[in-house]
Design a protein around this motif. Structure first.
Motif, short mmCIF file in Angstrom:
data_model
loop_
_atom_site.label_atom_id
_atom_site.label_comp_id
_atom_site.label_asym_id
_atom_site.label_seq_id
_atom_site.Cartn_x
_atom_site.Cartn_y
_atom_site.Cartn_z
N PHE A 1 -72.70 -51.28 -20.61
CA PHE A 1 -72.26 -52.60 -21.04
C PHE A 1 -73.48 -53.52 -21.06
O PHE A 1 -74.49 -53.22 -20.42
N LEU B 1 -64.99 -56.70 -14.45
CA LEU B 1 -66.25 -57.45 -14.57
C LEU B 1 -66.05 -58.91 -14.19
O LEU B 1 -66.89 -59.50 -13.49
N ASP B 2 -64.95 -59.50 -14.63
CA ASP B 2 -64.65 -60.88 -14.24
C ASP B 2 -64.50 -61.01 -12.73
O ASP B 2 -64.99 -61.97 -12.12
N ASP C 1 -55.25 -50.55 -22.58
CA ASP C 1 -56.24 -51.58 -22.24
C ASP C 1 -57.63 -50.99 -22.06
O ASP C 1 -58.40 -51.46 -21.21
N HIS D 1 -76.49 -58.33 -17.77
CA HIS D 1 -76.10 -59.68 -17.38
C HIS D 1 -77.04 -60.12 -16.27
O HIS D 1 -77.32 -59.34 -15.35
N SER E 1 -62.97 -55.22 -18.51
CA SER E 1 -63.25 -56.65 -18.62
C SER E 1 -62.70 -57.41 -17.42
O SER E 1 -63.33 -58.35 -16.92
N THR E 2 -61.54 -56.99 -16.92
CA THR E 2 -60.95 -57.63 -15.73
C THR E 2 -61.79 -57.33 -14.50
O THR E 2 -62.01 -58.20 -13.65
#
Length: 298
Positions: free
Chosen positions: A151, A134-135, A197, A154, A131-132
Protein backbone atom coordinates in the motif's frame (compact mmCIF):
# COMPACT_ATOMS: atom_id res chain seq x y z
CA UNK A 1 -0.81 21.26 34.12
CA UNK A 2 -3.84 23.50 33.53
CA UNK A 3 -3.48 23.15 29.75
CA UNK A 4 -3.35 19.37 30.02
CA UNK A 5 -6.48 19.38 32.17
CA UNK A 6 -8.32 21.54 29.65
CA UNK A 7 -7.25 19.33 26.76
CA UNK A 8 -8.33 16.08 28.37
CA UNK A 9 -11.63 17.61 29.44
CA UNK A 10 -12.16 18.63 25.82
CA UNK A 11 -11.30 15.07 24.73
CA UNK A 12 -14.06 13.70 26.98
CA UNK A 13 -16.56 16.12 25.43
CA UNK A 14 -15.52 15.13 21.90
CA UNK A 15 -15.84 11.44 22.74
CA UNK A 16 -19.25 11.71 24.40
CA UNK A 17 -20.71 14.46 22.19
CA UNK A 18 -22.19 16.21 25.20
CA UNK A 19 -20.90 18.68 27.79
CA UNK A 20 -23.33 17.42 30.43
CA UNK A 21 -22.34 13.77 29.87
CA UNK A 22 -18.65 14.69 30.00
CA UNK A 23 -19.22 16.68 33.20
CA UNK A 24 -20.82 13.64 34.84
CA UNK A 25 -17.95 11.38 33.74
CA UNK A 26 -15.30 13.85 34.94
CA UNK A 27 -17.05 14.65 38.21
CA UNK A 28 -17.38 18.39 37.59
CA UNK A 29 -20.34 20.69 37.10
CA UNK A 30 -21.60 21.52 33.63
CA UNK A 31 -21.02 25.28 34.05
CA UNK A 32 -17.43 24.63 35.17
CA UNK A 33 -16.79 22.44 32.13
CA UNK A 34 -18.34 25.04 29.82
CA UNK A 35 -15.97 27.62 31.28
CA UNK A 36 -13.03 25.28 30.61
CA UNK A 37 -14.07 24.97 26.96
CA UNK A 38 -14.35 28.76 26.70
CA UNK A 39 -10.88 29.14 28.24
CA UNK A 40 -9.43 26.66 25.75
CA UNK A 41 -11.14 28.39 22.82
CA UNK A 42 -9.83 31.77 23.98
CA UNK A 43 -6.30 30.37 24.28
CA UNK A 44 -6.41 28.94 20.75
CA UNK A 45 -8.48 31.82 19.34
CA UNK A 46 -10.82 29.42 17.53
CA UNK A 47 -14.28 27.94 18.13
CA UNK A 48 -14.01 24.24 18.96
CA UNK A 49 -17.67 23.27 19.45
CA UNK A 50 -21.01 24.03 17.87
CA UNK A 51 -23.76 23.63 20.44
CA UNK A 52 -26.89 21.83 19.24
CA UNK A 53 -30.16 20.87 20.88
CA UNK A 54 -28.99 17.30 21.51
CA UNK A 55 -25.36 17.95 22.37
CA UNK A 56 -22.32 19.40 20.66
CA UNK A 57 -20.60 18.94 17.30
CA UNK A 58 -16.91 19.55 16.79
CA UNK A 59 -15.87 22.25 14.36
CA UNK A 60 -13.12 21.56 11.83
CA UNK A 61 -10.61 23.00 14.31
CA UNK A 62 -12.15 20.93 17.08
CA UNK A 63 -11.75 17.74 15.06
CA UNK A 64 -8.05 18.49 14.51
CA UNK A 65 -7.49 19.16 18.20
CA UNK A 66 -9.46 16.07 19.30
CA UNK A 67 -7.41 13.83 17.02
CA UNK A 68 -4.11 15.19 18.36
CA UNK A 69 -5.20 15.10 22.00
CA UNK A 70 -6.35 11.51 21.56
CA UNK A 71 -2.84 10.63 20.39
CA UNK A 72 -1.43 12.47 23.43
CA UNK A 73 -3.67 10.40 25.68
CA UNK A 74 -2.54 7.20 23.98
CA UNK A 75 1.10 8.18 24.48
CA UNK A 76 0.38 8.88 28.15
CA UNK A 77 -1.16 5.42 28.50
CA UNK A 78 1.90 3.97 26.75
CA UNK A 79 4.12 5.77 29.25
CA UNK A 80 2.19 4.24 32.15
CA UNK A 81 2.46 0.84 30.47
CA UNK A 82 6.20 1.23 29.93
CA UNK A 83 6.73 2.19 33.57
CA UNK A 84 4.67 -0.83 34.61
CA UNK A 85 6.65 -3.08 32.21
CA UNK A 86 9.89 -1.88 33.70
CA UNK A 87 8.68 -2.37 37.25
CA UNK A 88 6.55 -5.51 37.02
CA UNK A 89 7.29 -7.24 33.71
CA UNK A 90 5.30 -7.50 30.47
CA UNK A 91 1.61 -6.78 31.03
CA UNK A 92 -1.22 -4.85 29.42
CA UNK A 93 -2.92 -5.16 26.05
CA UNK A 94 -1.71 -5.78 22.50
CA UNK A 95 -4.19 -4.66 19.83
CA UNK A 96 -3.65 -6.32 16.46
CA UNK A 97 -5.43 -6.27 13.11
CA UNK A 98 -4.62 -8.91 10.53
CA UNK A 99 -5.29 -10.07 7.00
CA UNK A 100 -7.02 -13.40 6.23
CA UNK A 101 -3.89 -15.53 5.72
CA UNK A 102 -2.44 -14.27 9.00
CA UNK A 103 -5.67 -15.08 10.84
CA UNK A 104 -5.91 -18.57 9.34
CA UNK A 105 -2.27 -19.65 9.11
CA UNK A 106 0.50 -17.45 10.50
CA UNK A 107 -0.86 -16.09 13.78
CA UNK A 108 -2.49 -19.08 15.54
CA UNK A 109 0.82 -20.71 16.55
CA UNK A 110 2.49 -17.37 17.25
CA UNK A 111 -0.31 -16.14 19.50
CA UNK A 112 -0.62 -19.50 21.26
CA UNK A 113 3.08 -19.32 22.15
CA UNK A 114 2.79 -15.65 23.03
CA UNK A 115 -0.14 -16.30 25.36
CA UNK A 116 1.74 -19.10 27.13
CA UNK A 117 4.84 -16.97 27.59
CA UNK A 118 3.09 -13.71 28.51
CA UNK A 119 -0.14 -14.65 30.31
CA UNK A 120 -0.64 -11.12 31.67
CA UNK A 121 -0.98 -9.59 28.17
CA UNK A 122 -4.47 -9.45 26.68
CA UNK A 123 -4.31 -9.72 22.89
CA UNK A 124 -7.14 -8.21 20.85
CA UNK A 125 -7.14 -9.51 17.26
CA UNK A 126 -9.52 -8.07 14.67
CA UNK A 127 -10.07 -8.68 10.97
CA UNK A 128 -11.85 -6.49 8.47
CA UNK A 129 -11.41 -4.29 5.41
CA UNK A 130 -7.83 -3.08 5.10
CA UNK A 131 -8.92 0.56 4.85
CA UNK A 132 -10.65 0.22 8.23
CA UNK A 133 -7.55 -1.37 9.74
CA UNK A 134 -5.37 1.45 8.40
CA UNK A 135 -7.68 4.10 9.84
CA UNK A 136 -7.60 2.35 13.22
CA UNK A 137 -3.79 2.29 13.14
CA UNK A 138 -3.51 5.98 12.29
CA UNK A 139 -6.12 6.92 14.90
CA UNK A 140 -4.28 5.02 17.63
CA UNK A 141 -6.98 2.35 18.03
CA UNK A 142 -4.65 -0.43 16.87
CA UNK A 143 -1.00 -1.17 17.71
CA UNK A 144 -0.05 -3.02 14.53
CA UNK A 145 -1.41 -4.54 11.32
CA UNK A 146 -0.16 -7.97 10.21
CA UNK A 147 -0.66 -8.41 6.48
CA UNK A 148 0.18 -6.91 3.14
CA UNK A 149 2.65 -4.04 2.92
CA UNK A 150 1.58 -3.39 -0.67
CA UNK A 151 0.00 0.00 0.00
CA UNK A 152 1.23 3.58 -0.56
CA UNK A 153 3.88 4.80 1.86
CA UNK A 154 2.62 7.08 4.61
CA UNK A 155 4.86 9.37 6.69
CA UNK A 156 3.23 8.13 9.89
CA UNK A 157 3.49 4.38 9.15
CA UNK A 158 6.56 2.19 9.48
CA UNK A 159 6.55 -1.07 7.48
CA UNK A 160 8.52 -4.08 8.74
CA UNK A 161 8.98 -6.60 5.94
CA UNK A 162 8.83 -10.24 7.09
CA UNK A 163 8.40 -12.34 3.93
CA UNK A 164 7.31 -12.19 0.29
CA UNK A 165 3.80 -13.48 -0.17
CA UNK A 166 2.16 -15.03 -3.22
CA UNK A 167 -1.53 -15.68 -3.75
CA UNK A 168 -2.60 -18.82 -5.56
CA UNK A 169 -5.83 -20.70 -6.28
CA UNK A 170 -7.55 -23.11 -3.87
CA UNK A 171 -10.57 -25.39 -4.15
CA UNK A 172 -12.04 -28.34 -2.28
CA UNK A 173 -9.99 -31.52 -2.15
CA UNK A 174 -10.88 -33.68 -5.15
CA UNK A 175 -12.00 -30.72 -7.28
CA UNK A 176 -11.62 -31.55 -11.01
CA UNK A 177 -8.91 -28.89 -11.40
CA UNK A 178 -6.75 -30.46 -8.70
CA UNK A 179 -6.13 -33.42 -11.01
CA UNK A 180 -4.06 -31.50 -13.58
CA UNK A 181 -2.28 -28.21 -14.26
CA UNK A 182 -5.03 -25.62 -14.82
CA UNK A 183 -5.04 -23.11 -17.65
CA UNK A 184 -6.59 -19.62 -17.34
CA UNK A 185 -9.56 -20.92 -19.36
CA UNK A 186 -9.99 -23.74 -16.85
CA UNK A 187 -9.99 -21.30 -13.93
CA UNK A 188 -12.43 -19.04 -15.74
CA UNK A 189 -14.94 -21.84 -16.24
CA UNK A 190 -15.78 -22.17 -12.52
CA UNK A 191 -17.57 -19.75 -10.18
CA UNK A 192 -15.49 -17.93 -7.56
CA UNK A 193 -15.83 -16.98 -3.92
CA UNK A 194 -14.05 -13.81 -2.78
CA UNK A 195 -13.82 -11.88 0.47
CA UNK A 196 -16.40 -9.16 0.92
CA UNK A 197 -15.03 -5.62 1.31
CA UNK A 198 -11.72 -6.69 -0.24
CA UNK A 199 -11.35 -4.71 -3.48
CA UNK A 200 -7.62 -5.53 -3.68
CA UNK A 201 -8.17 -9.28 -4.15
CA UNK A 202 -11.03 -8.65 -6.55
CA UNK A 203 -8.87 -6.36 -8.67
CA UNK A 204 -6.03 -8.89 -8.86
CA UNK A 205 -8.41 -11.63 -9.96
CA UNK A 206 -9.74 -9.35 -12.67
CA UNK A 207 -6.21 -8.36 -13.71
CA UNK A 208 -5.10 -12.00 -13.98
CA UNK A 209 -7.84 -12.88 -16.45
CA UNK A 210 -7.49 -9.60 -18.34
CA UNK A 211 -3.79 -10.40 -18.85
CA UNK A 212 -4.89 -13.64 -20.51
CA UNK A 213 -7.49 -11.80 -22.62
CA UNK A 214 -10.41 -13.29 -20.72
CA UNK A 215 -13.43 -11.74 -19.08
CA UNK A 216 -13.47 -11.86 -15.27
CA UNK A 217 -14.93 -15.10 -13.87
CA UNK A 218 -18.37 -15.21 -12.30
CA UNK A 219 -18.17 -14.15 -8.67
CA UNK A 220 -20.81 -16.33 -7.02
CA UNK A 221 -20.38 -15.30 -3.39
CA UNK A 222 -18.65 -12.58 -1.38
CA UNK A 223 -18.26 -13.46 2.28
CA UNK A 224 -15.95 -13.61 5.30
CA UNK A 225 -12.79 -15.71 5.54
CA UNK A 226 -14.61 -18.40 7.55
CA UNK A 227 -17.54 -18.31 5.12
CA UNK A 228 -15.19 -18.65 2.17
CA UNK A 229 -13.46 -21.72 3.63
CA UNK A 230 -16.75 -23.36 4.62
CA UNK A 231 -18.42 -22.75 1.26
CA UNK A 232 -15.43 -23.93 -0.77
CA UNK A 233 -15.62 -27.31 0.95
CA UNK A 234 -19.23 -27.73 -0.21
CA UNK A 235 -18.94 -26.51 -3.82
CA UNK A 236 -16.81 -26.41 -6.95
CA UNK A 237 -16.05 -22.72 -6.46
CA UNK A 238 -12.50 -21.34 -6.48
CA UNK A 239 -10.73 -18.64 -4.47
CA UNK A 240 -7.25 -17.18 -4.02
CA UNK A 241 -5.24 -17.39 -0.83
CA UNK A 242 -1.63 -17.19 0.35
CA UNK A 243 0.49 -20.05 -1.02
CA UNK A 244 2.37 -20.45 2.30
CA UNK A 245 -0.93 -21.24 4.01
CA UNK A 246 -1.27 -24.53 2.11
CA UNK A 247 -0.91 -26.77 5.18
CA UNK A 248 -3.66 -24.87 7.02
CA UNK A 249 -5.91 -24.96 3.97
CA UNK A 250 -5.37 -28.72 3.69
CA UNK A 251 -6.50 -29.05 7.31
CA UNK A 252 -9.74 -27.34 6.26
CA UNK A 253 -10.19 -29.83 3.41
CA UNK A 254 -8.98 -27.51 0.67
CA UNK A 255 -6.32 -28.09 -1.96
CA UNK A 256 -4.01 -25.85 -3.94
CA UNK A 257 -4.46 -25.81 -7.72
CA UNK A 258 -1.38 -25.65 -9.92
CA UNK A 259 -1.99 -23.07 -12.62
CA UNK A 260 -0.39 -20.79 -15.20
CA UNK A 261 0.71 -17.29 -14.22
CA UNK A 262 0.56 -15.38 -10.96
CA UNK A 263 -2.34 -13.65 -9.26
CA UNK A 264 -0.59 -11.46 -6.71
CA UNK A 265 2.95 -11.20 -5.32
CA UNK A 266 3.52 -8.70 -2.54
CA UNK A 267 5.65 -7.92 0.53
CA UNK A 268 4.04 -9.01 3.79
CA UNK A 269 4.83 -8.07 7.35
CA UNK A 270 3.85 -5.72 10.15
CA UNK A 271 2.85 -2.06 9.91
CA UNK A 272 2.87 0.23 12.94
CA UNK A 273 2.59 3.93 13.65
CA UNK A 274 5.97 5.67 13.78
CA UNK A 275 5.06 8.10 16.55
CA UNK A 276 3.72 5.39 18.86
CA UNK A 277 6.09 3.87 21.39
CA UNK A 278 6.69 0.18 20.81
CA UNK A 279 5.47 -1.36 24.06
CA UNK A 280 7.24 -4.28 25.69
CA UNK A 281 4.31 -6.49 24.64
CA UNK A 282 4.68 -5.41 21.01
CA UNK A 283 8.46 -5.91 21.06
CA UNK A 284 7.99 -9.42 22.46
CA UNK A 285 5.37 -10.15 19.79
CA UNK A 286 7.67 -8.86 17.05
CA UNK A 287 10.51 -11.10 18.25
CA UNK A 288 8.13 -14.06 18.20
CA UNK A 289 7.19 -13.27 14.59
CA UNK A 290 10.88 -13.28 13.70
CA UNK A 291 11.44 -16.66 15.33
CA UNK A 292 8.38 -18.21 13.66
CA UNK A 293 8.34 -16.63 10.20
CA UNK A 294 11.84 -15.50 9.35
CA UNK A 295 13.42 -18.95 9.53
CA UNK A 296 14.58 -20.67 6.31
CA UNK A 297 11.68 -23.11 6.57
CA UNK A 298 9.00 -20.48 6.17
Amino acid sequence: MTQFRLLFQFLAISRLGSISAAARELGVTQPALSRSVKQLEDTLNVRLLDRRAKGVVLTAEGLILARRVKLMDIEYQHALSEISDHHQGIKGRLRLAAGPSWIVHFLPNILADFSDRYPDVLVTLTHGPFSTQLDALLNGDCDAICGTLDFPDHPEIHKEHVFDARYTVYARAGHPLTLHHASPDDLNSYPWILLADDPISSSWVGSYFAAHRLEPPRIAIETTTLGCISLLRQSDCLTIFEAKAETSMQAFGLQRIEHDGTFWNFPAGVARRRSARASAAYRAFREMIRSHLESPHQ
